[in-house]
Design a protein around this motif. Structure first.
Motif, PDB file in Angstrom:
ATOM      1  N   HIS A 192       0.832  -1.211   0.000  1.00 32.39           N
ATOM      2  CA  HIS A 192       0.000   0.000   0.000  1.00 32.39           C
ATOM      3  C   HIS A 192       0.868   1.264   0.000  1.00 32.39           C
ATOM      4  O   HIS A 192       0.357   2.359   0.224  1.00 32.39           O
ATOM      5  CB  HIS A 192      -0.926  -0.010   1.218  1.00 32.39           C
ATOM      6  N   ASP A 193       2.151   1.090  -0.225  1.00 35.73           N
ATOM      7  CA  ASP A 193       3.124   2.178  -0.303  1.00 35.73           C
ATOM      8  C   ASP A 193       3.287   2.919   1.022  1.00 35.73           C
ATOM      9  O   ASP A 193       3.526   4.124   1.049  1.00 35.73           O
ATOM     10  CB  ASP A 193       2.769   3.169  -1.417  1.00 35.73           C
ATOM     11  N   ARG A 194       3.196   2.173   2.114  1.00 35.36           N
ATOM     12  CA  ARG A 194       3.458   2.728   3.441  1.00 35.36           C
ATOM     13  C   ARG A 194       4.817   2.224   3.925  1.00 35.36           C
ATOM     14  O   ARG A 194       5.091   1.024   3.839  1.00 35.36           O
ATOM     15  CB  ARG A 194       2.372   2.291   4.441  1.00 35.36           C
ATOM     16  N   PRO A 195       5.666   3.100   4.434  1.00 33.72           N
ATOM     17  CA  PRO A 195       6.977   2.654   4.914  1.00 33.72           C
ATOM     18  C   PRO A 195       6.841   1.685   6.089  1.00 33.72           C
ATOM     19  O   PRO A 195       6.065   1.938   7.015  1.00 33.72           O
ATOM     20  CB  PRO A 195       7.656   3.954   5.360  1.00 33.72           C
ATOM     21  N   VAL A 196       7.596   0.583   6.039  1.00 35.89           N
ATOM     22  CA  VAL A 196       7.528  -0.406   7.116  1.00 35.89           C
ATOM     23  C   VAL A 196       8.887  -0.676   7.750  1.00 35.89           C
ATOM     24  O   VAL A 196       8.957  -1.258   8.838  1.00 35.89           O
ATOM     25  CB  VAL A 196       6.932  -1.741   6.604  1.00 35.89           C
ATOM     26  N   GLN A 197       9.972  -0.254   7.094  1.00 37.39           N
ATOM     27  CA  GLN A 197      11.298  -0.511   7.655  1.00 37.39           C
ATOM     28  C   GLN A 197      12.301   0.503   7.121  1.00 37.39           C
ATOM     29  O   GLN A 197      12.310   0.814   5.933  1.00 37.39           O
ATOM     30  CB  GLN A 197      11.784  -1.919   7.292  1.00 37.39           C
ATOM     31  N   LEU A 198      13.131   1.016   8.038  1.00 38.35           N
ATOM     32  CA  LEU A 198      14.256   1.876   7.661  1.00 38.35           C
ATOM     33  C   LEU A 198      15.523   1.185   8.101  1.00 38.35           C
ATOM     34  O   LEU A 198      15.657   0.804   9.267  1.00 38.35           O
ATOM     35  CB  LEU A 198      14.137   3.244   8.329  1.00 38.35           C
ATOM     36  N   LEU A 199      16.451   1.002   7.175  1.00 39.87           N
ATOM     37  CA  LEU A 199      17.690   0.274   7.462  1.00 39.87           C
ATOM     38  C   LEU A 199      18.902   1.127   7.125  1.00 39.87           C
ATOM     39  O   LEU A 199      18.934   1.777   6.078  1.00 39.87           O
ATOM     40  CB  LEU A 199      17.732  -1.036   6.673  1.00 39.87           C
ATOM     41  N   HIS A 200      19.890   1.122   8.018  1.00 43.33           N
ATOM     42  CA  HIS A 200      21.185   1.732   7.768  1.00 43.33           C
ATOM     43  C   HIS A 200      22.226   0.618   7.889  1.00 43.33           C
ATOM     44  O   HIS A 200      22.445   0.084   8.980  1.00 43.33           O
ATOM     45  CB  HIS A 200      21.493   2.844   8.784  1.00 43.33           C
ATOM     46  N   GLY A 201      22.852   0.272   6.792  1.00 42.49           N
ATOM     47  CA  GLY A 201      23.838  -0.795   6.788  1.00 42.49           C
ATOM     48  C   GLY A 201      25.230  -0.281   6.480  1.00 42.49           C
ATOM     49  O   GLY A 201      25.409   0.536   5.568  1.00 42.49           O
ATOM     50  N   LEU A 202      26.225  -0.717   7.241  1.00 40.63           N
ATOM     51  CA  LEU A 202      27.625  -0.373   7.009  1.00 40.63           C
ATOM     52  C   LEU A 202      28.386  -1.663   6.728  1.00 40.63           C
ATOM     53  O   LEU A 202      28.311  -2.617   7.518  1.00 40.63           O
ATOM     54  CB  LEU A 202      28.215   0.347   8.220  1.00 40.63           C
ATOM     55  N   TYR A 203      29.121  -1.699   5.612  1.00 34.91           N
ATOM     56  CA  TYR A 203      29.726  -2.936   5.138  1.00 34.91           C
ATOM     57  C   TYR A 203      31.220  -2.758   4.882  1.00 34.91           C
ATOM     58  O   TYR A 203      31.648  -1.726   4.350  1.00 34.91           O
ATOM     59  CB  TYR A 203      29.058  -3.384   3.827  1.00 34.91           C
ATOM     60  N   ARG A 204      31.990  -3.788   5.228  1.00 35.24           N
ATOM     61  CA  ARG A 204      33.417  -3.800   4.904  1.00 35.24           C
ATOM     62  C   ARG A 204      33.574  -4.024   3.403  1.00 35.24           C
ATOM     63  O   ARG A 204      33.136  -5.060   2.880  1.00 35.24           O
ATOM     64  CB  ARG A 204      34.124  -4.922   5.666  1.00 35.24           C
ATOM     65  N   PRO A 205      34.189  -3.101   2.677  1.00 32.65           N
ATOM     66  CA  PRO A 205      34.291  -3.255   1.228  1.00 32.65           C
ATOM     67  C   PRO A 205      35.221  -4.386   0.795  1.00 32.65           C
ATOM     68  O   PRO A 205      35.157  -4.814  -0.358  1.00 32.65           O
ATOM     69  CB  PRO A 205      34.828  -1.892   0.763  1.00 32.65           C
ATOM     70  N   ASP A 206      36.071  -4.871   1.712  1.00 35.88           N
ATOM     71  CA  ASP A 206      36.942  -5.989   1.347  1.00 35.88           C
ATOM     72  C   ASP A 206      36.237  -7.332   1.479  1.00 35.88           C
ATOM     73  O   ASP A 206      36.765  -8.360   1.039  1.00 35.88           O
ATOM     74  CB  ASP A 206      38.208  -5.978   2.220  1.00 35.88           C
ATOM     75  N   ARG A 207      35.023  -7.330   2.071  1.00 32.82           N
ATOM     76  CA  ARG A 207      34.289  -8.580   2.247  1.00 32.82           C
ATOM     77  C   ARG A 207      32.878  -8.528   1.686  1.00 32.82           C
ATOM     78  O   ARG A 207      32.111  -9.493   1.830  1.00 32.82           O
ATOM     79  CB  ARG A 207      34.230  -8.947   3.737  1.00 32.82           C
ATOM     80  N   TYR A 208      32.542  -7.435   1.077  1.00 37.65           N
ATOM     81  CA  TYR A 208      31.156  -7.279   0.614  1.00 37.65           C
ATOM     82  C   TYR A 208      31.142  -6.357  -0.596  1.00 37.65           C
ATOM     83  O   TYR A 208      31.874  -5.372  -0.654  1.00 37.65           O
ATOM     84  CB  TYR A 208      30.313  -6.667   1.738  1.00 37.65           C
ATOM     85  N   GLU A 209      30.312  -6.698  -1.567  1.00 38.90           N
ATOM     86  CA  GLU A 209      30.122  -5.795  -2.693  1.00 38.90           C
ATOM     87  C   GLU A 209      28.648  -5.794  -3.077  1.00 38.90           C
ATOM     88  O   GLU A 209      27.919  -6.764  -2.846  1.00 38.90           O
ATOM     89  CB  GLU A 209      30.983  -6.209  -3.893  1.00 38.90           C
ATOM     90  N   TYR A 210      28.226  -4.686  -3.632  1.00 38.29           N
ATOM     91  CA  TYR A 210      26.823  -4.509  -4.012  1.00 38.29           C
ATOM     92  C   TYR A 210      26.754  -4.388  -5.530  1.00 38.29           C
ATOM     93  O   TYR A 210      27.404  -3.526  -6.110  1.00 38.29           O
ATOM     94  CB  TYR A 210      26.253  -3.250  -3.356  1.00 38.29           C
ATOM     95  N   GLN A 211      25.995  -5.270  -6.155  1.00 33.67           N
ATOM     96  CA  GLN A 211      25.897  -5.285  -7.611  1.00 33.67           C
ATOM     97  C   GLN A 211      24.476  -4.973  -8.047  1.00 33.67           C
ATOM     98  O   GLN A 211      23.516  -5.391  -7.411  1.00 33.67           O
ATOM     99  CB  GLN A 211      26.294  -6.654  -8.170  1.00 33.67           C
ATOM    100  N   MET A 212      24.352  -4.238  -9.148  1.00 35.26           N
ATOM    101  CA  MET A 212      23.056  -3.976  -9.769  1.00 35.26           C
ATOM    102  C   MET A 212      23.131  -4.381 -11.227  1.00 35.26           C
ATOM    103  O   MET A 212      24.063  -3.998 -11.931  1.00 35.26           O
ATOM    104  CB  MET A 212      22.664  -2.505  -9.658  1.00 35.26           C
ATOM    105  N   GLU A 213      22.174  -5.149 -11.656  1.00 32.30           N
ATOM    106  CA  GLU A 213      22.111  -5.550 -13.050  1.00 32.30           C
ATOM    107  C   GLU A 213      20.976  -4.804 -13.739  1.00 32.30           C
ATOM    108  O   GLU A 213      19.814  -4.910 -13.338  1.00 32.30           O
ATOM    109  CB  GLU A 213      21.876  -7.056 -13.167  1.00 32.30           C
ATOM    110  N   LEU A 214      21.320  -4.018 -14.775  1.00 32.89           N
ATOM    111  CA  LEU A 214      20.321  -3.266 -15.521  1.00 32.89           C
ATOM    112  C   LEU A 214      19.854  -4.130 -16.680  1.00 32.89           C
ATOM    113  O   LEU A 214      20.487  -4.207 -17.729  1.00 32.89           O
ATOM    114  CB  LEU A 214      20.916  -1.950 -16.016  1.00 32.89           C
ATOM    115  N   SER A 215      18.703  -4.791 -16.484  1.00 32.19           N
ATOM    116  CA  SER A 215      18.235  -5.740 -17.480  1.00 32.19           C
ATOM    117  C   SER A 215      17.699  -5.060 -18.727  1.00 32.19           C
ATOM    118  O   SER A 215      17.787  -5.578 -19.825  1.00 32.19           O
ATOM    119  CB  SER A 215      17.156  -6.640 -16.876  1.00 32.19           C
ATOM    120  N   GLN A 216      17.125  -3.874 -18.563  1.00 30.02           N
ATOM    121  CA  GLN A 216      16.644  -3.113 -19.707  1.00 30.02           C
ATOM    122  C   GLN A 216      16.510  -1.660 -19.294  1.00 30.02           C
ATOM    123  O   GLN A 216      16.515  -1.338 -18.116  1.00 30.02           O
ATOM    124  CB  GLN A 216      15.300  -3.657 -20.206  1.00 30.02           C
TER     125      GLN A 216
END
Length: 263
Positions: free
Chosen positions: A224-248
């Motif tokens: 219903h487009d109501r916010p249910v969770q706010l997250l702040h994440g901090l990650y070690r860049p030597d052990r974690y990477e974030y990937q996005m695939e642009l399919s179209q």
């Protein structure tokens, strides 16, 4: 204050007070300088310097004869949308949730904090709830075989926390627990940027204070487009990477990859 931390005492106090402000602890005003000196075991000059830093960042207002109080949402100029100086992504949550659950299976979680707080102006604006409304704050550290990977702080309106607690948080992502409690998830808006590790986060992630970390801010909505969770994440860049695939063009399919580094 711990003398062993590689931070000045005033900055340690500033970090503690900033977190307490974000948690909405000072709805009726901050303690006076003398009370803060007793709480932290430091001199008045040190406390005053910490308060000045909070004033400079627009988090508190000091009024002669009336004490010190948090700034209001209007005074901070807070808007529900994320800042424009970082990379934004709006994702389809179904695919994102699958990846989050997949990553969780290959890592372990330690629940560092799980408690009831009151929404600060910033959090209330993001979750579209009244300032001071009850929230559940969860702080978790996720680790892989190589060691700590992420330090994650999550805020969920208290009314949505049904049937799960600290024990469940150690085994399942909050999004999965929300779905199991009957909430139909919709979309998520993310901000990806960078942040330096403060003393507390550095200790948990086993890095030096000031180390650059990948920072992810995720606001999750229901169907219903109501916010249910706010997250702040901090990650070690030597052990974690974030990937996005642009399919179209015009469509974004986000994939999260946890990268383990061998000792």
């Amino acid at each position: 204050m711990p003398a062993s931390l590689p931070l000045t005492k005033y900055h340690q106090i500033y970090l503690v007070l900033r977190e307490q402000l974000q948690e909405g602890r000072f709805v009726h005003g901050l303690p006076g300088e003398l009370e803060l000196t007793r709480q932290f075991g430091v001199g008045r000059v040190t406390v005053r310097r910490a308060l000045e830093q909070l004033v400079e960042e627009g988090l508190i207002v000091r009024e002669a004869g009336r004490g010190t109080r948090p700034t209001t949402r209007a005074e901070q100029g807070i808007k529900p949308t994320a800042s424009a100086d970082a990379a934004h992504t709006t994702t389809r949550l179904s695919g994102l949730l699958e990846n989050i659950v997949s990553v969780s299976r290959s890592t372990s979680v330690k629940v560092l904090d799980w408690r009831l707080i009151h929404a600060s102006a910033e959090i209330a604006a993001a979750l579209q709830i009244p300032e001071g409304a009850p929230l559940r704050k969860a702080v978790r550290r996720r680790s892989a075989s190589a060691g700590p990977v992420s330090h994650i702080t999550t805020y969920v309106p208290e009314a949505l926390v049904q049937g799960f607690g600290r024990r469940e948080l150690a085994h399942k992502p909050i999004l999965q627990l929300l779905e199991e409690s009957g909430i139909e998830l919709g979309r998520a808006r993310q901000t990806v940027s960078a942040r330096q590790a403060d003393a507390q986060v550095a200790a948990e992630l086993q890095v030096a204070v000031g180390t650059a970390l990948l920072s992810v801010r995720r606001l999750v909505y229901d169907s219903h487009d109501r916010p249910v969770q706010l997250l702040h994440g901090l990650y070690r860049p030597d052990r974690y990477e974030y990937q996005m695939e642009l399919s179209q063009v015009g469509a974004i399919d986000a994939r999260i990859v946890a990268k383990e580094i061998l000792p």
